[in-house]
Design an enzyme around this catalytic site. Structure first.
Site, PDB file in Angstrom:
ATOM      1  N   SER A 113       0.730  -0.083  -8.974  1.00 44.27           N
ATOM      2  CA  SER A 113       1.717  -0.781  -8.157  1.00 44.27           C
ATOM      3  C   SER A 113       2.518  -1.790  -8.962  1.00 44.27           C
ATOM      4  O   SER A 113       3.237  -1.437  -9.881  1.00 44.27           O
ATOM      5  CB  SER A 113       1.023  -1.433  -6.956  1.00 44.27           C
ATOM      6  OG  SER A 113       1.962  -1.978  -6.062  1.00 44.27           O
ATOM      7  N   HIS A 114       2.380  -3.059  -8.643  1.00 43.18           N
ATOM      8  CA  HIS A 114       3.186  -4.124  -9.226  1.00 43.18           C
ATOM      9  C   HIS A 114       2.566  -4.693 -10.500  1.00 43.18           C
ATOM     10  O   HIS A 114       3.102  -5.645 -11.061  1.00 43.18           O
ATOM     11  CB  HIS A 114       3.351  -5.257  -8.210  1.00 43.18           C
ATOM     12  CG  HIS A 114       2.036  -5.746  -7.669  1.00 43.18           C
ATOM     13  ND1 HIS A 114       1.246  -4.970  -6.848  1.00 43.18           N
ATOM     14  CD2 HIS A 114       1.361  -6.917  -7.836  1.00 43.18           C
ATOM     15  CE1 HIS A 114       0.147  -5.642  -6.538  1.00 43.18           C
ATOM     16  NE2 HIS A 114       0.194  -6.824  -7.124  1.00 43.18           N
ATOM     17  N   ASP A 278       9.173  -2.633  -6.775  1.00 41.97           N
ATOM     18  CA  ASP A 278       8.068  -2.789  -7.723  1.00 41.97           C
ATOM     19  C   ASP A 278       7.785  -1.504  -8.482  1.00 41.97           C
ATOM     20  O   ASP A 278       8.567  -0.554  -8.437  1.00 41.97           O
ATOM     21  CB  ASP A 278       6.824  -3.284  -6.992  1.00 41.97           C
ATOM     22  CG  ASP A 278       6.190  -2.215  -6.116  1.00 41.97           C
ATOM     23  OD1 ASP A 278       6.937  -1.334  -5.624  1.00 41.97           O
ATOM     24  OD2 ASP A 278       4.959  -2.243  -5.915  1.00 41.97           O
ATOM     25  N   ASP A 280       5.735   1.122  -8.202  1.00 43.16           N
ATOM     26  CA  ASP A 280       5.672   2.430  -7.552  1.00 43.16           C
ATOM     27  C   ASP A 280       6.603   2.557  -6.354  1.00 43.16           C
ATOM     28  O   ASP A 280       6.576   3.563  -5.655  1.00 43.16           O
ATOM     29  CB  ASP A 280       4.230   2.747  -7.128  1.00 43.16           C
ATOM     30  CG  ASP A 280       3.702   1.818  -6.051  1.00 43.16           C
ATOM     31  OD1 ASP A 280       4.161   0.660  -5.983  1.00 43.16           O
ATOM     32  OD2 ASP A 280       2.828   2.242  -5.270  1.00 43.16           O
ATOM     33  N   ASP A 282       6.923   0.705  -3.465  1.00 41.56           N
ATOM     34  CA  ASP A 282       6.553   0.428  -2.077  1.00 41.56           C
ATOM     35  C   ASP A 282       6.782  -1.025  -1.666  1.00 41.56           C
ATOM     36  O   ASP A 282       6.594  -1.378  -0.500  1.00 41.56           O
ATOM     37  CB  ASP A 282       5.111   0.855  -1.792  1.00 41.56           C
ATOM     38  CG  ASP A 282       4.069   0.095  -2.609  1.00 41.56           C
ATOM     39  OD1 ASP A 282       4.460  -0.744  -3.440  1.00 41.56           O
ATOM     40  OD2 ASP A 282       2.865   0.354  -2.412  1.00 41.56           O
ATOM     41  N   ARG A 283       7.202  -1.889  -2.594  1.00 40.68           N
ATOM     42  CA  ARG A 283       7.457  -3.284  -2.252  1.00 40.68           C
ATOM     43  C   ARG A 283       8.932  -3.617  -2.418  1.00 40.68           C
ATOM     44  O   ARG A 283       9.662  -2.907  -3.103  1.00 40.68           O
ATOM     45  CB  ARG A 283       6.611  -4.214  -3.127  1.00 40.68           C
ATOM     46  CG  ARG A 283       5.124  -4.023  -2.963  1.00 40.68           C
ATOM     47  CD  ARG A 283       4.338  -4.956  -3.872  1.00 40.68           C
ATOM     48  NE  ARG A 283       2.920  -4.635  -3.804  1.00 40.68           N
ATOM     49  CZ  ARG A 283       1.957  -5.540  -3.643  1.00 40.68           C
ATOM     50  NH1 ARG A 283       2.258  -6.815  -3.517  1.00 40.68           N
ATOM     51  NH2 ARG A 283       0.690  -5.175  -3.601  1.00 40.68           N
ATOM     52  N   LYS A 377       4.021   1.450   2.837  1.00 40.09           N
ATOM     53  CA  LYS A 377       5.150   0.527   2.793  1.00 40.09           C
ATOM     54  C   LYS A 377       6.237   1.147   1.927  1.00 40.09           C
ATOM     55  O   LYS A 377       5.962   2.016   1.102  1.00 40.09           O
ATOM     56  CB  LYS A 377       4.731  -0.841   2.296  1.00 40.09           C
ATOM     57  CG  LYS A 377       3.865  -0.889   1.046  1.00 40.09           C
ATOM     58  CD  LYS A 377       3.413  -2.313   0.794  1.00 40.09           C
ATOM     59  CE  LYS A 377       2.473  -2.394  -0.413  1.00 40.09           C
ATOM     60  NZ  LYS A 377       1.086  -2.075  -0.040  1.00 40.09           N
TER      61      LYS A 377
END
Length: 544
Positions: A113-114, A278, A280, A282-283, A377
């Site tokens: 992710s982030h 981010d 991947d 999703d943010r 998300k």
């Protein structure tokens, strides 16, 4: 090509966190490490023989090698078909989209992710179920249980697959289809939002947009959406080329790590709207000219304006937020006459609510927002939602927020992160809080009086599942809150997150700096938790 059986022994550190298994790249590169975990995923599932698996990742270092390993284990394990993104690339929201559209059995997403990427940085893997969402706790617990007893895995013995061109080929008994990772996702976005109206907003150059993909997975998606489909000028998307190390940056869309975008939006010739996503995809972070929108406020604004967007014109079934997220969305839901659900942190907890039709919009304070269109998300979805609202209302981001606060009041909110804290000391801090909890109700801290204190527990209203110890809450009689929680998304030490919230109904007091408005609660948090003593830190690593 033959299927071979490889003897192995368990690793003791393969317990998935809130978003799968995350470790440093060298950990995943150990012989048998990734293979053990992938085989444990498949061993914990039932009924997938001949079924379809979706596979891809955010392009970070080790993504390509991991995908080849997973393809070969999937072939040996009996899957019928794998849909994999070209070059192994797939944003997390796009994987969820494809799982749902193709009625796939599930999917594997490779991302941390982030978190930063590179040869010595972070990597991650998680399994998503057939509804497109992250595996629920009962599945991740079964996977973890299998990792503790695994003694062999099966893998196809053959050359790596060519994922550089679209098309279908056979990998032993497995059919592999290399697909465009953008197509289905963009088609879904076009079905939800008024692209014509957004295109009109962006036409002529009067309204200027800046999108920072931070050299992560959304670069190609953002360029296809904003520059190709919606007519924004070339260069609107910054950091649009995904890199294995994200260009050496930290792809976390907040005020600290997306500082280049922040400097642009708070500069002299600032554009009207800025956004970042981010690693991947999703943010999201939303900015107006010289104005930052907190994720909690963003969820509330989307809920209040949902009927302006084609995909949500029929209204919302309900809203859901994670427990640490501010109660701003609760106030909107109350006025709309719909339910607002408070869940533990982790997108998987929203899945049941979405599947049961109890909620339509969901959000977390950690820069994640989404809806029933998928089961993750979705960063670019949130950006498009905002652009659709701006295209209809023709007001600035700041004007929309200030009008929102006039109607609903302002929930001053901030999160203080203490990253890479010694795990033993972090746990000692939590235990210190636990010892105080039974004695806090009725206690006064200056002008604040404690109404309740607890360790948040959640009973799922759909399946009755219970999740305990989800974060320590200290609530005050005026509606203010302080929440303490250890994060499960890091790869070293522990991250202590302290959430601070105070409601202000008085319009005359809506222009305060959040850190000043929350100063009293910040002091109470230190007094209760003894943060300096246990962490050795004088200040947070990140304030958002």
């Amino acid at each position: 090509m033959d299927i071979k059986t490889v003897a192995t022994t368990p690793f003791s550190d393969q317990k998935p966190g809130t978003s799968g298994l995350r470790k440093k790249v060298p950990v995943f590169q150990q012989p048998h490490y990734l293979e053990n975990f992938v085989q444990s995923i498949f061993d914990s599932l039932q009924g997938y023989a001949g079924q379809t698996l979706v596979l891809g990742g955010d392009g970070r270092y080790f993504n390509r090698e991991a995908i080849q390993i997973i393809l070969k284990i999937a072939a040996a394990s009996g899957f019928g078909r794998v849909l994999v993104g070209k070059d192994g690339i797939f944003s997390t929201p796009a994987v969820s989209c494809v799982i749902r559209k193709t009625a796939a059995f599930g999917g594997i997403i490779l991302s941390a992710s982030h978190n930063p990427a590179g040869p010595h940085e972070d990597f991650g893997i998680k399994y998503n179920i057939g509804n497109g969402g992250p595996a629920p706790e009962k599945v991740t617990e079964a996977i973890y249980a299998r990792t503790k007893t695994i003694d062999h895995y099966q893998i196809l013995d053959g050359p790596d697959a060519d994922l550089g061109k679209l098309g279908t080929f056979e990998l032993g008994p497995l059919t592999v289809e290399v697909i465009d990772p953008l197509a289905d996702y963009i088609e879904l976005m076009e079905s939800l939002f008024d692209f014509g109206r957004i295109r009109d907003l962006l036409a002529g150059g009067e309204f200027r947009l800046c999108m920072d993909s931070m050299h992560a997975v959304t670069g190609p998606y953002a360029r296809a959406l904003f520059e190709d489909r919606l007519g924004a000028p070339a260069g609107t998307v910054r950091g649009g080329v995904p890199l294995e190390d994200f260009g050496g940056g930290h792809p976390d869309p907040n005020l600290v790590y997306a500082h280049e975008l922040v400097e642009i939006l708070f500069g002299e010739d600032a554009p009207d709207f800025g956004a970042a996503s981010d690693g991947d995809g999703d943010r999201n972070m939303i900015l107006g000219r010289h104005f930052f929108v907190t994720p909690s406020d963003s969820l509330a604004v989307l809920a209040a304006n949902a009927k302006l967007v084609p995909g949500y014109q029929a209204g919302l079934a309900g809203v859901a937020r994670s427990m640490p997220t501010s109660q701003a969305a609760d106030r909107v839901a109350a006025q709309l006459g719909i339910d607002c659900y408070e869940t533990p942190t982790g997108w998987k907890f929203f899945g049941n609510l979405l599947d049961a039709g109890k909620a339509t919009l969901c959000g977390e304070e950690s820069f994640g927002t989404g809806s029933g269109h998928i089961r993750e998300k979705d960063g670019l979805w949130a950006v498009l939602f905002w652009l659709n609202i701006l295209a209809v209302r023709r007001q600035s981001v700041e004007q929309i927020l200030r009008e929102h606060w006039q109607i609903y009041g302002r929930n001053y909110y901030s999160r203080h992160d203490y990253e890479a804290v010694d795990s033993t000391q972090a746990q000692a801090l939590i235990e210190h809080l636990h010892t105080q909890m039974p004695h806090l109700a009725g206690k006064a801290f200056g002008s604040y009086e404690v109404e309740y204190s607890d360790d948040f527990a959640y009973t799922d209203p759909v399946d009755g599942g219970v999740s305990k110890n989800q974060g320590i809450r200290v609530g005050f009689t005026d509606g203010s809150r302080v929440v303490f929680r250890l994060s499960g998304t890091g790869t070293q030490g522990a991250t202590l997150r302290v959430y601070l919230e105070s409601f202000e109904p008085n319009i005359a007091k809506h222009n305060q700096d959040p850190q000043q408005a929350l100063a009293g609660l910040i002091a109470i948090a230190e007094e209760l938790a003894q943060i300096r003593k246990f962490t050795g830190r004088d200040k947070p690593t990140v304030i958002t």
